[in-house]
Design a protein around this motif. Structure first.
Motif, PDB file in Angstrom:
ATOM      1  N   VAL A  51     -12.652 -37.769 -65.082  1.00 43.52           N
ATOM      2  CA  VAL A  51     -12.946 -36.662 -65.529  1.00 43.52           C
ATOM      3  C   VAL A  51     -13.988 -36.713 -66.724  1.00 43.52           C
ATOM      4  O   VAL A  51     -15.194 -36.308 -66.734  1.00 43.52           O
ATOM      5  CB  VAL A  51     -11.678 -35.696 -66.153  1.00 43.52           C
ATOM      6  N   LEU A  52     -13.518 -37.907 -67.728  1.00 39.16           N
ATOM      7  CA  LEU A  52     -14.381 -38.104 -68.887  1.00 39.16           C
ATOM      8  C   LEU A  52     -15.930 -38.841 -68.193  1.00 39.16           C
ATOM      9  O   LEU A  52     -16.961 -38.412 -68.613  1.00 39.16           O
ATOM     10  CB  LEU A  52     -14.025 -38.951 -69.657  1.00 39.16           C
ATOM     11  N   ALA A  53     -15.813 -39.497 -67.159  1.00 37.30           N
ATOM     12  CA  ALA A  53     -16.897 -40.107 -66.434  1.00 37.30           C
ATOM     13  C   ALA A  53     -17.910 -39.319 -65.993  1.00 37.30           C
ATOM     14  O   ALA A  53     -19.169 -39.042 -66.172  1.00 37.30           O
ATOM     15  CB  ALA A  53     -16.520 -41.226 -65.678  1.00 37.30           C
ATOM     16  N   THR A  54     -17.222 -38.148 -65.379  1.00 40.81           N
ATOM     17  CA  THR A  54     -18.138 -37.175 -64.834  1.00 40.81           C
ATOM     18  C   THR A  54     -18.812 -36.038 -66.057  1.00 40.81           C
ATOM     19  O   THR A  54     -19.905 -35.843 -65.991  1.00 40.81           O
ATOM     20  CB  THR A  54     -17.120 -36.068 -63.998  1.00 40.81           C
ATOM     21  N   THR A  55     -18.129 -35.762 -67.036  1.00 40.53           N
ATOM     22  CA  THR A  55     -18.698 -35.159 -68.203  1.00 40.53           C
ATOM     23  C   THR A  55     -19.652 -35.947 -68.831  1.00 40.53           C
ATOM     24  O   THR A  55     -20.880 -35.385 -69.051  1.00 40.53           O
ATOM     25  CB  THR A  55     -17.753 -34.638 -69.302  1.00 40.53           C
ATOM     26  N   HIS A  56     -19.511 -37.403 -69.026  1.00 40.01           N
ATOM     27  CA  HIS A  56     -20.687 -38.279 -69.342  1.00 40.01           C
ATOM     28  C   HIS A  56     -21.802 -38.360 -68.504  1.00 40.01           C
ATOM     29  O   HIS A  56     -23.106 -38.405 -69.065  1.00 40.01           O
ATOM     30  CB  HIS A  56     -20.079 -39.899 -69.690  1.00 40.01           C
ATOM     31  N   ARG A  57     -21.670 -38.446 -67.218  1.00 40.17           N
ATOM     32  CA  ARG A  57     -22.659 -38.238 -66.479  1.00 40.17           C
ATOM     33  C   ARG A  57     -23.709 -37.026 -66.312  1.00 40.17           C
ATOM     34  O   ARG A  57     -24.806 -36.923 -66.491  1.00 40.17           O
ATOM     35  CB  ARG A  57     -22.275 -38.383 -64.827  1.00 40.17           C
ATOM     36  N   GLN A  58     -22.735 -35.824 -66.420  1.00 38.34           N
ATOM     37  CA  GLN A  58     -23.598 -34.394 -66.794  1.00 38.34           C
ATOM     38  C   GLN A  58     -24.323 -34.868 -68.182  1.00 38.34           C
ATOM     39  O   GLN A  58     -25.653 -33.972 -68.252  1.00 38.34           O
ATOM     40  CB  GLN A  58     -22.778 -33.568 -66.670  1.00 38.34           C
ATOM     41  N   PHE A  59     -23.814 -35.194 -69.157  1.00 43.56           N
ATOM     42  CA  PHE A  59     -24.299 -35.488 -70.393  1.00 43.56           C
ATOM     43  C   PHE A  59     -25.731 -36.203 -70.416  1.00 43.56           C
ATOM     44  O   PHE A  59     -26.911 -35.721 -70.818  1.00 43.56           O
ATOM     45  CB  PHE A  59     -23.604 -36.066 -71.507  1.00 43.56           C
ATOM     46  N   ILE A  60     -25.744 -37.263 -69.597  1.00 39.04           N
ATOM     47  CA  ILE A  60     -26.842 -38.105 -69.439  1.00 39.04           C
ATOM     48  C   ILE A  60     -27.714 -37.271 -68.846  1.00 39.04           C
ATOM     49  O   ILE A  60     -29.217 -37.538 -69.031  1.00 39.04           O
ATOM     50  CB  ILE A  60     -26.301 -39.434 -68.717  1.00 39.04           C
ATOM     51  N   GLU A  61     -27.399 -36.880 -67.545  1.00 43.11           N
ATOM     52  CA  GLU A  61     -28.387 -36.180 -66.846  1.00 43.11           C
ATOM     53  C   GLU A  61     -29.347 -34.959 -67.657  1.00 43.11           C
ATOM     54  O   GLU A  61     -30.568 -34.816 -67.553  1.00 43.11           O
ATOM     55  CB  GLU A  61     -27.946 -35.552 -65.547  1.00 43.11           C
ATOM     56  N   SER A  62     -28.380 -34.280 -68.432  1.00 40.27           N
ATOM     57  CA  SER A  62     -29.231 -33.327 -69.170  1.00 40.27           C
ATOM     58  C   SER A  62     -30.281 -33.862 -70.234  1.00 40.27           C
ATOM     59  O   SER A  62     -31.386 -33.407 -70.312  1.00 40.27           O
ATOM     60  CB  SER A  62     -28.190 -32.475 -69.901  1.00 40.27           C
ATOM     61  N   VAL A  63     -29.837 -35.034 -70.953  1.00 40.80           N
ATOM     62  CA  VAL A  63     -30.735 -35.540 -71.729  1.00 40.80           C
ATOM     63  C   VAL A  63     -32.076 -36.283 -71.018  1.00 40.80           C
ATOM     64  O   VAL A  63     -33.116 -36.197 -71.574  1.00 40.80           O
ATOM     65  CB  VAL A  63     -29.851 -36.825 -72.628  1.00 40.80           C
ATOM     66  N   LYS A  64     -31.942 -36.715 -69.953  1.00 42.00           N
ATOM     67  CA  LYS A  64     -32.898 -37.268 -69.297  1.00 42.00           C
ATOM     68  C   LYS A  64     -33.868 -36.126 -68.773  1.00 42.00           C
ATOM     69  O   LYS A  64     -35.109 -36.275 -68.833  1.00 42.00           O
ATOM     70  CB  LYS A  64     -32.338 -38.128 -68.031  1.00 42.00           C
ATOM     71  N   GLN A  65     -33.087 -35.131 -68.239  1.00 42.65           N
ATOM     72  CA  GLN A  65     -34.000 -33.810 -68.023  1.00 42.65           C
ATOM     73  C   GLN A  65     -34.742 -33.459 -69.254  1.00 42.65           C
ATOM     74  O   GLN A  65     -36.032 -32.998 -69.098  1.00 42.65           O
ATOM     75  CB  GLN A  65     -33.306 -32.950 -67.567  1.00 42.65           C
ATOM     76  N   GLY A  66     -34.174 -33.355 -70.399  1.00 46.43           N
ATOM     77  CA  GLY A  66     -34.557 -32.859 -71.439  1.00 46.43           C
ATOM     78  C   GLY A  66     -35.790 -33.795 -71.944  1.00 46.43           C
ATOM     79  O   GLY A  66     -37.071 -33.536 -72.415  1.00 46.43           O
ATOM     80  N   ARG A  67     -35.513 -35.018 -71.992  1.00 49.85           N
ATOM     81  CA  ARG A  67     -36.443 -36.040 -72.837  1.00 49.85           C
ATOM     82  C   ARG A  67     -37.356 -36.487 -71.813  1.00 49.85           C
ATOM     83  O   ARG A  67     -38.563 -37.188 -72.204  1.00 49.85           O
ATOM     84  CB  ARG A  67     -35.626 -37.093 -73.521  1.00 49.85           C
ATOM     85  N   GLY A  68     -36.972 -36.612 -70.378  1.00 52.81           N
ATOM     86  CA  GLY A  68     -37.822 -37.348 -69.733  1.00 52.81           C
ATOM     87  C   GLY A  68     -38.134 -38.725 -69.769  1.00 52.81           C
ATOM     88  O   GLY A  68     -37.520 -39.711 -70.084  1.00 52.81           O
ATOM     89  N   GLU A  69     -39.825 -39.159 -69.462  1.00 51.17           N
ATOM     90  CA  GLU A  69     -40.156 -40.475 -69.589  1.00 51.17           C
ATOM     91  C   GLU A  69     -40.265 -41.134 -70.974  1.00 51.17           C
ATOM     92  O   GLU A  69     -40.617 -42.075 -71.504  1.00 51.17           O
ATOM     93  CB  GLU A  69     -41.600 -40.421 -69.136  1.00 51.17           C
ATOM     94  N   ARG A  70     -40.020 -40.118 -71.982  1.00 52.90           N
ATOM     95  CA  ARG A  70     -40.188 -40.692 -73.357  1.00 52.90           C
ATOM     96  C   ARG A  70     -38.975 -41.433 -73.694  1.00 52.90           C
ATOM     97  O   ARG A  70     -38.840 -42.291 -74.652  1.00 52.90           O
ATOM     98  CB  ARG A  70     -40.079 -39.480 -74.435  1.00 52.90           C
ATOM     99  N   LEU A  71     -37.488 -41.593 -73.028  1.00 50.57           N
ATOM    100  CA  LEU A  71     -36.633 -42.466 -73.103  1.00 50.57           C
ATOM    101  C   LEU A  71     -36.846 -43.721 -72.766  1.00 50.57           C
ATOM    102  O   LEU A  71     -37.397 -43.906 -71.624  1.00 50.57           O
ATOM    103  CB  LEU A  71     -35.337 -41.751 -72.387  1.00 50.57           C
ATOM    104  N   GLN A  72     -36.717 -44.814 -73.589  1.00 48.50           N
ATOM    105  CA  GLN A  72     -36.789 -46.167 -73.433  1.00 48.50           C
ATOM    106  C   GLN A  72     -35.615 -46.814 -72.982  1.00 48.50           C
ATOM    107  O   GLN A  72     -34.953 -47.796 -73.686  1.00 48.50           O
ATOM    108  CB  GLN A  72     -37.401 -46.834 -74.661  1.00 48.50           C
ATOM    109  N   VAL A  73     -35.284 -46.440 -71.857  1.00 48.31           N
ATOM    110  CA  VAL A  73     -33.725 -46.845 -71.276  1.00 48.31           C
ATOM    111  C   VAL A  73     -33.850 -48.178 -70.614  1.00 48.31           C
ATOM    112  O   VAL A  73     -32.947 -49.091 -71.188  1.00 48.31           O
ATOM    113  CB  VAL A  73     -33.524 -46.040 -69.775  1.00 48.31           C
ATOM    114  N   GLU A  74     -34.993 -48.538 -70.182  1.00 50.06           N
ATOM    115  CA  GLU A  74     -35.084 -50.334 -69.761  1.00 50.06           C
ATOM    116  C   GLU A  74     -35.102 -51.049 -71.205  1.00 50.06           C
ATOM    117  O   GLU A  74     -34.730 -52.212 -71.298  1.00 50.06           O
ATOM    118  CB  GLU A  74     -36.205 -50.513 -69.443  1.00 50.06           C
ATOM    119  N   ALA A  75     -35.550 -50.410 -72.169  1.00 51.49           N
ATOM    120  CA  ALA A  75     -35.677 -51.269 -73.449  1.00 51.49           C
ATOM    121  C   ALA A  75     -34.294 -51.652 -74.283  1.00 51.49           C
ATOM    122  O   ALA A  75     -34.095 -52.465 -74.928  1.00 51.49           O
ATOM    123  CB  ALA A  75     -36.628 -50.632 -74.398  1.00 51.49           C
TER     124      ALA A  75
END
Length: 327
Positions: A226-250
């Motif tokens: 359940v917590l993992a599902t909520t975490h995934r939703q959180f990450i997806e929303s942040v990625k949607q909002g921030r887009g390519e500005r996030l330096q995930v690979e870094a």
């Protein structure tokens, strides 16, 4: 006192009667004055209470117009302060109500979310996130800027990621993209005290969060999912909002729940620039006049919350009865 006012020591009945009558008259006068003072205090207190209630009821209406610039535009400011949860100051209802009022005001040139929050409910944060994106679509000419002051973590960052741009101070704490749900385990303590826990349910796992019962591996695994599902939703929303500005690979630990300074967050793409609310209004929006649209509790609301809801909330938190929290 002159001799003529002294009680006669000797004299006839007539004289003694006159003195007693005078004494009774004076005592009655004193008692009447005391009663008048008591009633005066009562009515003054009643007036004070009346004025307090009137102030409590009408102060939110008076605050709504604070700082408005009648001659031109303004930068709308909405505070997201403290725990993000239902019935709190930073609830979805309060923030969304303020957002709608700010966007609907024809003098609003841009909206600034001034954030100082450790996060809170994923549901409340999600409601605000969705409403910001909806309003941005409905009013494309009105930009939304998030300004993180001391802390913009977890659910607070969830909300910030819906803005067009995010600003922070170099020493702000930003991030904490993760989910937690905490409780206690009192099983060993009950055994030492010789106390037996009796729980009656209809449903095999109905009491799986009960802190007075031993954990079961399958229930722990389920709750983790359940917590993992909520975490995934959180990450997806942040990625949607921030887009390519996030330096995930870094930094592969970007979504691990860690928190960074504003300076580090800038390098990771969690924020767009360093700056305060005044800086954004002056240099980015071009409208220095700030108008606070934050929904404020009346003094009466704050008093009743402290006596009632706050106690219940803290007890629920202590017992581990709350749902997942974004952290």
């Amino acid at each position: 006192m002159s001799d003529e006012w002294k009680a006669p020591v000797e004299g006839g009945k007539e004289e003694r009667s006159s003195w007693k009558l005078l004494e009774k008259t004076l005592l009655a006068s004193v008692q009447e004055q005391r009663r008048a003072r008591r009633w005066g205090i009562f009515f003054k207190s009643l007036t004070f209470v009346y004025l307090f209630v009137v102030l409590a009821l009408f102060s939110p209406l008076l605050q709504m117009g604070d700082g408005k610039n009648a001659d031109g535009g303004h930068t709308a400011v909405i505070n997201v302060r403290g725990m993000i949860a239902d019935q709190e100051q930073a609830s979805a209802d309060n923030i969304i109500g303020a957002l709608r009022a700010a966007f609907e005001d024809s003098a609003t040139r841009a909206v600034v979310l001034r954030i100082n929050s450790p996060g809170g409910s994923p549901v409340q944060s999600g409601y605000v996130y969705d409403e910001i994106r909806r309003l941005r679509g409905e009013y494309p000419q009105t930009k939304v800027y998030a300004v993180i002051t001391d802390l913009g973590a977890s659910g607070a960052y969830y909300i910030a990621s819906a803005a067009d741009e995010i600003y922070a101070d170099k020493s702000s704490l930003v991030g904490s993209i993760g989910v937690t749900a905490a409780t206690f385990g009192f099983v060993g303590a009950l055994e030492k005290l010789g106390v037996e826990r009796r729980v009656y349910t209809s449903g095999e796992h109905k009491a799986f969060l009960d802190p007075f019962q031993p954990q079961k591996s399958e229930e722990t695994e389920f709750w983790s999912s359940v917590l993992a599902t909520t975490h995934r939703q959180f990450i997806e929303s942040v990625k949607q909002g921030r887009g390519e500005r996030l330096q995930v690979e870094a930094n592969p630990e970007l979504f691990s729940g860690l928190i960074w300074s504003g300076e580090q967050a800038l390098e990771l793409g969690l924020v767009d620039a360093l700056g305060s609310t005044s800086y954004v209004a002056r240099e980015v929006v071009g409208e220095e006049t700030l108008v606070d649209f934050t929904v404020k509790d009346s003094p009466l609301d704050r008093f009743t919350k402290k006596l009632g809801a706050a106690v219940g909330t803290q007890m629920a938190l202590w017992m581990g009865l709350q749902g997942p929290t974004l952290r």
